[in-house]
Design an enzyme around this catalytic site. Sequence first.
Site, PDB file in Angstrom:
ATOM      1  N   ASP A  24       3.239  -4.183  11.797  1.00  0.00           N
ATOM      2  CA  ASP A  24       1.825  -4.105  11.414  1.00  0.00           C
ATOM      3  C   ASP A  24       1.124  -5.456  11.596  1.00  0.00           C
ATOM      4  O   ASP A  24       0.422  -5.927  10.697  1.00  0.00           O
ATOM      5  CB  ASP A  24       1.682  -3.641   9.948  1.00  0.00           C
ATOM      6  CG  ASP A  24       2.429  -2.347   9.654  1.00  0.00           C
ATOM      7  OD1 ASP A  24       2.578  -1.539  10.580  1.00  0.00           O
ATOM      8  OD2 ASP A  24       2.867  -2.154   8.497  1.00  0.00           O
ATOM      9  N   GLU A 180      -4.492   5.978  11.602  1.00  0.00           N
ATOM     10  CA  GLU A 180      -4.264   4.905  10.628  1.00  0.00           C
ATOM     11  C   GLU A 180      -4.456   3.557  11.298  1.00  0.00           C
ATOM     12  O   GLU A 180      -4.820   3.488  12.474  1.00  0.00           O
ATOM     13  CB  GLU A 180      -2.849   5.021  10.037  1.00  0.00           C
ATOM     14  CG  GLU A 180      -1.753   4.930  11.088  1.00  0.00           C
ATOM     15  CD  GLU A 180      -0.365   5.250  10.550  1.00  0.00           C
ATOM     16  OE1 GLU A 180      -0.240   5.734   9.411  1.00  0.00           O
ATOM     17  OE2 GLU A 180       0.610   5.015  11.293  1.00  0.00           O
TER      18      GLU A 180
HETATM   19  C1  6LW Z   1       1.485   1.378   7.837  1.00  0.00           C
HETATM   20  C2  6LW Z   1       0.981   2.297   8.858  1.00  0.00           C
HETATM   21  C3  6LW Z   1       2.111   2.265   9.753  1.00  0.00           C
HETATM   22  O1  6LW Z   1       0.767   1.303   6.692  1.00  0.00           O
HETATM   23  O2  6LW Z   1       3.234   2.218   9.023  1.00  0.00           O
HETATM   24  O3  6LW Z   1       2.775   1.904  11.917  1.00  0.00           O
HETATM   25  C4  6LW Z   1       2.855   1.959   7.689  1.00  0.00           C
HETATM   26  N1  6LW Z   1       1.958   2.141  11.006  1.00  0.00           N
HETATM   27  O4  6LW Z   1      -0.183   1.925   9.477  1.00  0.00           O
HETATM   28  C5  6LW Z   1       3.830   1.048   7.062  1.00  0.00           C
HETATM   29  O5  6LW Z   1       4.047  -0.078   7.872  1.00  0.00           O
END
Ligand code: 6LW
Length: 505
Positions: A24, A180
């Site tokens: 991240d 996300e």
């Molecule tokens: C994070 C989400 C994700 O919050 O995994 O790869 C989660 N993306 O965006 C935890 O790292």
Amino acid sequence: MRESSGHRTGSGFSNPVIPGFHPDPSVCRVGDDYYLACSSFEYFPGVPLFHSRDLVHWTQIGNALDRPGQLRLPPGAPASGGIYAPTLRHHDGRFWLIVTNVSSDGNVLFTATDPAGPWSDPIRLPGVHGIDPDLAWDDDGNCWCTTAGVGQVRIDPRTGEAFGPSRRLWSGTPGAKAPEAPHLYRIGDYWYLLIAEGGTERCHGVSIARGRMPTGPFEPCPDNPVLTHRGTDHPLQNTGHADLVQAPDASWWMVLLGVRPRGGSPGWHVLGRETLLVPVDWVDGWPVVGELSTDMPAPPWQLYPPPAVPALDDFDSDGLAPHWVSLRHRPPEDCTTGMRPGWLTLNARGGSLDDTDATFVGRRQEHLSCRVRALVDTAQGRGGLAVRLDEQHHYDVEASPGEVRVRARVGPLHAVVASRPTPAGPVVLRIEVAEVQSVDDARTGPDTIRVGIEEPDGTFVELTSLDGRYLSTEVAGGFTGRVLGMFASMGAVHFDWFEYVPVER
Ligand code: 6LW
């Protein structure tokens, strides 16, 4: 201070640029300096912070959350809970960092004038819901906080107040799961909304939309996803969760996460999600992401010389370097270089690494093949070295006066897999991780983990060799990667030194 091994390969550089469990990534540039933050989950201190002058070589300059008041991780906070997905920005002369603590405080914001710290106490954001919060300021000084989903609310970042409920901005590509990791940027005449979608597993990808206002409406890029390795045999998989940055020469770059699966089918990754770097062009107002590989062409600027990665920590200085992490907290009385000068002393809290409250100090495994050794004195206790993924998945070599044992914990199964009497006095414990060299059949695992002790003349005495797949994310689940370290399971255990050496294969 430790530097990453993103290093020159011929005329270019290698991915990952920050190897090991560093997912991240969020990046910002101030003048010629880049700063990058990663997720840290159940580990303390939290949110490792890196500095670079070339986007390729990164030096860890600290951890943003290094005081208990900044990082509340209750003793029962699950592995892969805790701190998710930072956004790091520089605005109005300060650095701003926003993260989600899924185990206690929800969304929290911190500020600093120097990214190496100190960072402020947390500013809570009770009105901001959803993980992966982003911060962006418009020309009128409004601060927009955008979260997974994808929703958005205006906030006062100095107080944490949210003005009204969150508004849905975009749901990503129809049919794709988990929109996300939003990041919102003003680039030229547009506001761009970059997201990850498809889930953080093999289907991960990066998509983008643009609009004239930070609040939308947003028009999706006709070429979404702008980056994905889903369904390919690319050596870097699960690529997604990206952030954009512009270099002083006006070129654009993307940092993102990806994994390196090894072995047969379905492939196992053991280092967690690592930080990658790839160039970006702009065509007709949309980003076109370059070819992402483990061996990248050089950026147009002078690369730093290859950094020297210090192999040995002899615990001769006060305190611990920033790459050392513990579980959920690190009470100074349980982890100290002050009790026996030149040694790190760990005082046992929990009984073993099966306990969420175990006394543990480790560093991320960053290389597919590596060796760790430590000189351990257990005259006053019991402890040793471990390869840890979480409480249910770890291999330990544990010394006690007169004996060394190797324990394996895999899900509900616990076993002492080897033991051996040892002479009185300190002992050198050793763990060797070796990446698989050939996939003999579809079931070949990713690596082997050889565990043992050293004779006084340095000869390695292997007590057992274990399949590494059981300490992979595909087996254990979750969002982290392997951490190699020292633990105490009873009394006080002293470590004179700890060595981590990458092994070329
Ligand atoms: C994070 C989400 C994700 O919050 O995994 O790869 C989660 N993306 O965006 C935890 O790292």
